[in-house]
Design a protein around this motif. Structure first.
Motif, PDB file in Angstrom:
ATOM      1  N   PRO A  50       0.832  -1.210   0.000  1.00 43.90           N
ATOM      2  CA  PRO A  50       0.000   0.000   0.000  1.00 43.90           C
ATOM      3  C   PRO A  50       0.864   1.257   0.000  1.00 43.90           C
ATOM      4  O   PRO A  50       1.849   1.347   0.740  1.00 43.90           O
ATOM      5  CB  PRO A  50      -0.797  -0.121   1.311  1.00 43.90           C
ATOM      6  N   LEU A  51       0.497   2.216  -0.825  1.00 46.20           N
ATOM      7  CA  LEU A  51       1.286   3.445  -0.937  1.00 46.20           C
ATOM      8  C   LEU A  51       1.432   4.140   0.408  1.00 46.20           C
ATOM      9  O   LEU A  51       2.472   4.731   0.705  1.00 46.20           O
ATOM     10  CB  LEU A  51       0.632   4.390  -1.935  1.00 46.20           C
ATOM     11  N   GLN A  52       0.380   4.065   1.222  1.00 49.97           N
ATOM     12  CA  GLN A  52       0.392   4.777   2.498  1.00 49.97           C
ATOM     13  C   GLN A  52       1.497   4.276   3.430  1.00 49.97           C
ATOM     14  O   GLN A  52       1.886   4.976   4.359  1.00 49.97           O
ATOM     15  CB  GLN A  52      -0.970   4.627   3.187  1.00 49.97           C
ATOM     16  N   SER A  53       2.020   3.083   3.170  1.00 43.79           N
ATOM     17  CA  SER A  53       3.062   2.516   4.038  1.00 43.79           C
ATOM     18  C   SER A  53       4.470   2.951   3.620  1.00 43.79           C
ATOM     19  O   SER A  53       5.440   2.641   4.313  1.00 43.79           O
ATOM     20  CB  SER A  53       2.988   0.981   4.002  1.00 43.79           C
ATOM     21  N   LEU A  54       4.597   3.666   2.510  1.00 49.65           N
ATOM     22  CA  LEU A  54       5.917   3.948   1.959  1.00 49.65           C
ATOM     23  C   LEU A  54       6.520   5.284   2.402  1.00 49.65           C
ATOM     24  O   LEU A  54       7.725   5.470   2.330  1.00 49.65           O
ATOM     25  CB  LEU A  54       5.872   3.911   0.426  1.00 49.65           C
ATOM     26  N   SER A  55       5.697   6.225   2.857  1.00 46.40           N
ATOM     27  CA  SER A  55       6.184   7.569   3.146  1.00 46.40           C
ATOM     28  C   SER A  55       7.284   7.546   4.216  1.00 46.40           C
ATOM     29  O   SER A  55       8.335   8.183   4.054  1.00 46.40           O
ATOM     30  CB  SER A  55       5.035   8.470   3.604  1.00 46.40           C
ATOM     31  N   LYS A  56       7.063   6.822   5.293  1.00 49.25           N
ATOM     32  CA  LYS A  56       8.052   6.746   6.370  1.00 49.25           C
ATOM     33  C   LYS A  56       9.377   6.204   5.846  1.00 49.25           C
ATOM     34  O   LYS A  56      10.462   6.651   6.238  1.00 49.25           O
ATOM     35  CB  LYS A  56       7.518   5.869   7.496  1.00 49.25           C
ATOM     36  N   LEU A  57       9.304   5.255   4.916  1.00 49.17           N
ATOM     37  CA  LEU A  57      10.505   4.621   4.388  1.00 49.17           C
ATOM     38  C   LEU A  57      11.264   5.554   3.450  1.00 49.17           C
ATOM     39  O   LEU A  57      12.497   5.571   3.440  1.00 49.17           O
ATOM     40  CB  LEU A  57      10.127   3.322   3.679  1.00 49.17           C
ATOM     41  N   PHE A  58      10.547   6.341   2.653  1.00 52.10           N
ATOM     42  CA  PHE A  58      11.225   7.332   1.817  1.00 52.10           C
ATOM     43  C   PHE A  58      11.947   8.369   2.676  1.00 52.10           C
ATOM     44  O   PHE A  58      13.075   8.775   2.378  1.00 52.10           O
ATOM     45  CB  PHE A  58      10.226   8.037   0.890  1.00 52.10           C
ATOM     46  N   LEU A  59      11.300   8.795   3.751  1.00 56.80           N
ATOM     47  CA  LEU A  59      11.931   9.777   4.635  1.00 56.80           C
ATOM     48  C   LEU A  59      13.140   9.174   5.347  1.00 56.80           C
ATOM     49  O   LEU A  59      14.141   9.860   5.563  1.00 56.80           O
ATOM     50  CB  LEU A  59      10.911  10.295   5.646  1.00 56.80           C
ATOM     51  N   GLU A  60      13.060   7.908   5.665  1.00 58.45           N
ATOM     52  CA  GLU A  60      14.211   7.228   6.270  1.00 58.45           C
ATOM     53  C   GLU A  60      15.369   7.166   5.272  1.00 58.45           C
ATOM     54  O   GLU A  60      16.532   7.367   5.635  1.00 58.45           O
ATOM     55  CB  GLU A  60      13.807   5.811   6.701  1.00 58.45           C
ATOM     56  N   GLY A  61      15.053   6.881   4.016  1.00 54.21           N
ATOM     57  CA  GLY A  61      16.079   6.870   2.981  1.00 54.21           C
ATOM     58  C   GLY A  61      16.704   8.239   2.785  1.00 54.21           C
ATOM     59  O   GLY A  61      17.931   8.371   2.616  1.00 54.21           O
ATOM     60  N   TYR A  62      15.857   9.279   2.838  1.00 53.29           N
ATOM     61  CA  TYR A  62      16.356  10.670   2.737  1.00 53.29           C
ATOM     62  C   TYR A  62      17.326  10.976   3.874  1.00 53.29           C
ATOM     63  O   TYR A  62      18.438  11.485   3.654  1.00 53.29           O
ATOM     64  CB  TYR A  62      15.170  11.629   2.756  1.00 53.29           C
ATOM     65  N   GLN A  63      16.937  10.659   5.101  1.00 55.94           N
ATOM     66  CA  GLN A  63      17.776  10.953   6.261  1.00 55.94           C
ATOM     67  C   GLN A  63      19.084  10.163   6.222  1.00 55.94           C
ATOM     68  O   GLN A  63      20.159  10.691   6.534  1.00 55.94           O
ATOM     69  CB  GLN A  63      16.995  10.651   7.540  1.00 55.94           C
ATOM     70  N   SER A  64      19.009   8.906   5.808  1.00 55.90           N
ATOM     71  CA  SER A  64      20.205   8.082   5.710  1.00 55.90           C
ATOM     72  C   SER A  64      21.166   8.641   4.666  1.00 55.90           C
ATOM     73  O   SER A  64      22.379   8.709   4.892  1.00 55.90           O
ATOM     74  CB  SER A  64      19.819   6.645   5.348  1.00 55.90           C
ATOM     75  N   GLY A  65      20.629   9.058   3.533  1.00 55.63           N
ATOM     76  CA  GLY A  65      21.466   9.637   2.486  1.00 55.63           C
ATOM     77  C   GLY A  65      22.172  10.899   2.943  1.00 55.63           C
ATOM     78  O   GLY A  65      23.353  11.114   2.630  1.00 55.63           O
ATOM     79  N   MET A  66      21.479  11.722   3.693  1.00 50.50           N
ATOM     80  CA  MET A  66      22.091  12.956   4.191  1.00 50.50           C
ATOM     81  C   MET A  66      23.184  12.643   5.204  1.00 50.50           C
ATOM     82  O   MET A  66      24.228  13.307   5.229  1.00 50.50           O
ATOM     83  CB  MET A  66      21.019  13.853   4.815  1.00 50.50           C
ATOM     84  N   ARG A  67      22.974  11.619   6.038  1.00 53.29           N
ATOM     85  CA  ARG A  67      23.985  11.272   7.041  1.00 53.29           C
ATOM     86  C   ARG A  67      25.240  10.697   6.391  1.00 53.29           C
ATOM     87  O   ARG A  67      26.353  10.905   6.884  1.00 53.29           O
ATOM     88  CB  ARG A  67      23.411  10.257   8.041  1.00 53.29           C
ATOM     89  N   THR A  68      25.073   9.956   5.300  1.00 50.12           N
ATOM     90  CA  THR A  68      26.209   9.267   4.676  1.00 50.12           C
ATOM     91  C   THR A  68      26.804  10.040   3.500  1.00 50.12           C
ATOM     92  O   THR A  68      27.752   9.566   2.867  1.00 50.12           O
ATOM     93  CB  THR A  68      25.781   7.873   4.186  1.00 50.12           C
ATOM     94  N   GLY A  69      26.257  11.216   3.202  1.00 51.01           N
ATOM     95  CA  GLY A  69      26.788  12.019   2.106  1.00 51.01           C
ATOM     96  C   GLY A  69      26.274  11.627   0.731  1.00 51.01           C
ATOM     97  O   GLY A  69      26.777  12.110  -0.289  1.00 51.01           O
ATOM     98  N   ASP A  70      25.285  10.743   0.680  1.00 54.11           N
ATOM     99  CA  ASP A  70      24.686  10.343  -0.607  1.00 54.11           C
ATOM    100  C   ASP A  70      23.558  11.323  -0.935  1.00 54.11           C
ATOM    101  O   ASP A  70      22.371  10.982  -0.884  1.00 54.11           O
ATOM    102  CB  ASP A  70      24.162   8.913  -0.520  1.00 54.11           C
ATOM    103  N   LYS A  71      23.963  12.544  -1.275  1.00 53.29           N
ATOM    104  CA  LYS A  71      22.979  13.609  -1.473  1.00 53.29           C
ATOM    105  C   LYS A  71      22.063  13.336  -2.664  1.00 53.29           C
ATOM    106  O   LYS A  71      20.884  13.690  -2.656  1.00 53.29           O
ATOM    107  CB  LYS A  71      23.699  14.940  -1.653  1.00 53.29           C
ATOM    108  N   SER A  72      22.613  12.727  -3.699  1.00 54.05           N
ATOM    109  CA  SER A  72      21.833  12.454  -4.901  1.00 54.05           C
ATOM    110  C   SER A  72      20.627  11.565  -4.598  1.00 54.05           C
ATOM    111  O   SER A  72      19.479  11.930  -4.888  1.00 54.05           O
ATOM    112  CB  SER A  72      22.715  11.792  -5.966  1.00 54.05           C
ATOM    113  N   MET A  73      20.882  10.411  -3.989  1.00 57.27           N
ATOM    114  CA  MET A  73      19.784   9.495  -3.686  1.00 57.27           C
ATOM    115  C   MET A  73      18.898  10.017  -2.566  1.00 57.27           C
ATOM    116  O   MET A  73      17.703   9.744  -2.522  1.00 57.27           O
ATOM    117  CB  MET A  73      20.334   8.105  -3.339  1.00 57.27           C
ATOM    118  N   SER A  74      19.494  10.784  -1.655  1.00 55.67           N
ATOM    119  CA  SER A  74      18.704  11.411  -0.605  1.00 55.67           C
ATOM    120  C   SER A  74      17.628  12.314  -1.202  1.00 55.67           C
ATOM    121  O   SER A  74      16.463  12.292  -0.790  1.00 55.67           O
ATOM    122  CB  SER A  74      19.619  12.212   0.324  1.00 55.67           C
ATOM    123  N   MET A  75      18.020  13.095  -2.220  1.00 52.38           N
ATOM    124  CA  MET A  75      17.068  14.005  -2.853  1.00 52.38           C
ATOM    125  C   MET A  75      16.033  13.265  -3.691  1.00 52.38           C
ATOM    126  O   MET A  75      14.895  13.702  -3.806  1.00 52.38           O
ATOM    127  CB  MET A  75      17.811  15.032  -3.720  1.00 52.38           C
TER     128      MET A  75
END
Length: 322
Positions: free
Chosen positions: A34-59
């Protein structure tokens, strides 16, 4: 896909987490979860990318979260706020391609809210003053946005005939396409069905095209995609409305009411409004029931108002002012 995520979770390092999340949730899991279950995971991916310097995938994770907000019918004001904040961050990080994709989307969201009368052209304050050059994915986003705008603002002929270029196909393919692919084909199919309803000289041609798209979306539902039921429900009604005989009118009405309730129960307020709008058009122009058509036009206007789409409200007032 699930195994790759499990391996990622077991790794002590979170390097690559944003890439894993962006890849699997954008290309794969939106067909299954369900789409409604994905938002938290996208935000987690964004935060992880910012912490590890993967700005491209974070965005990219940030961008797809905005798409998710739209697809799941969140209030337009919230979507615009998130979109503008994301564009600002992308500009600061010099992520031009991601920022362009979001600017194209922002143009649609602002037009839906009533900021412009130029609803199907790529111009206005959302685009800024900078010159831009399409990349393959930003051009695909442009085609998606223009098709949605054509569908929602009644420019059905434009939406039915927009050219899908070779570079767009990898992103818009029904099988394995990006998260907005099925939304694109849904609106494309609505435009084609609408043209079949109004252009009797080419009805057979439009019906053949609409049936092909409708079949693909129906197959996706049969393959247990939980996010297309409300799309298929409305397209079922649109198809039946064109094929109906007088004794089938009650069946067509039931299909439209089912489409409205299916979208509303799923929280897709914008799609429920669209289903009610299309039902009103059927009642007015095919069934000849002006009284019930008026009820559903008013219902669609109320749903669009609740969503924040005052641009569509104005469009419908102008269309049905008599």
């Amino acid at each position: 896909g699930e195994r790759a995520l499990q391996i990622q979770e077991r790794c002590e390092s979170e390097a690559g987490k944003a890439t894993t999340f962006a890849s699997f949730y954008v290309f794969l899991f939106h067909h299954m979860k369900p789409l409604q279950s994905l938002s938290k995971l996208f935000l987690e991916g964004y935060q992880s990318g910012m912490r590890t310097g993967d700005k491209s995938m974070s965005m990219w994770c940030l961008l797809w979260n905005v798409v998710l907000l739209y697809r799941t019918g969140k209030p337009l004001k919230l979507i615009v706020e998130q979109c503008q904040a994301s564009i600002t961050q992308m500009d600061e990080l010099k992520q031009k391609e991601r920022a362009l994709c979001l600017r194209i989307m922002l143009k649609l969201y602002l037009d839906l809210m009533g900021s412009s009368n130029n609803t199907v052209e790529l111009s206005g304050k959302a685009m800024g003053k900078k010159e831009f050059v399409f990349t393959p994915i930003s051009h695909a986003v442009y085609i998606v946005v223009k098709t949605i705008a054509s569908s929602l603002f009644g420019k059905y002929e434009l939406g039915a005939h927009l050219t899908i270029e070779k570079g767009d196909q990898q992103f818009l393919t029904m099988k394995g396409g990006l998260m907005y692919a099925r939304m694109f084909w849904f609106h494309r199919c609505l435009c084609v069905f609408a043209m079949a309803r109004t252009n009797k000289a080419k009805e057979r041609k439009y019906m053949a095209q609409a049936k092909r798209i409708h079949k693909e979306l129906t197959n996706s539902l049969k393959n247990k995609n939980p996010n297309v039921l409300h799309y298929v429900s409305l397209l079922n009604a649109e198809k039946a409305a064109l094929k109906q005989k007088k004794y089938q009118e009650d069946d067509v009405r039931k299909l439209y009411n089912d489409a409205i309730s299916t979208s509303a129960r799923g929280g897709y307020v914008h799609d429920a409004a669209l289903a009610q709008e299309r039902f009103a058009d059927y009642l007015l122009n095919i069934a000849g029931d002006c009284y019930e058509a008026k009820y559903h036009i008013e219902g669609a206007i109320q749903r669009y108002t609740n969503w924040g789409a005052m641009g569509i409200v104005e469009h419908l007032h102008n269309k049905y002012q008599d």
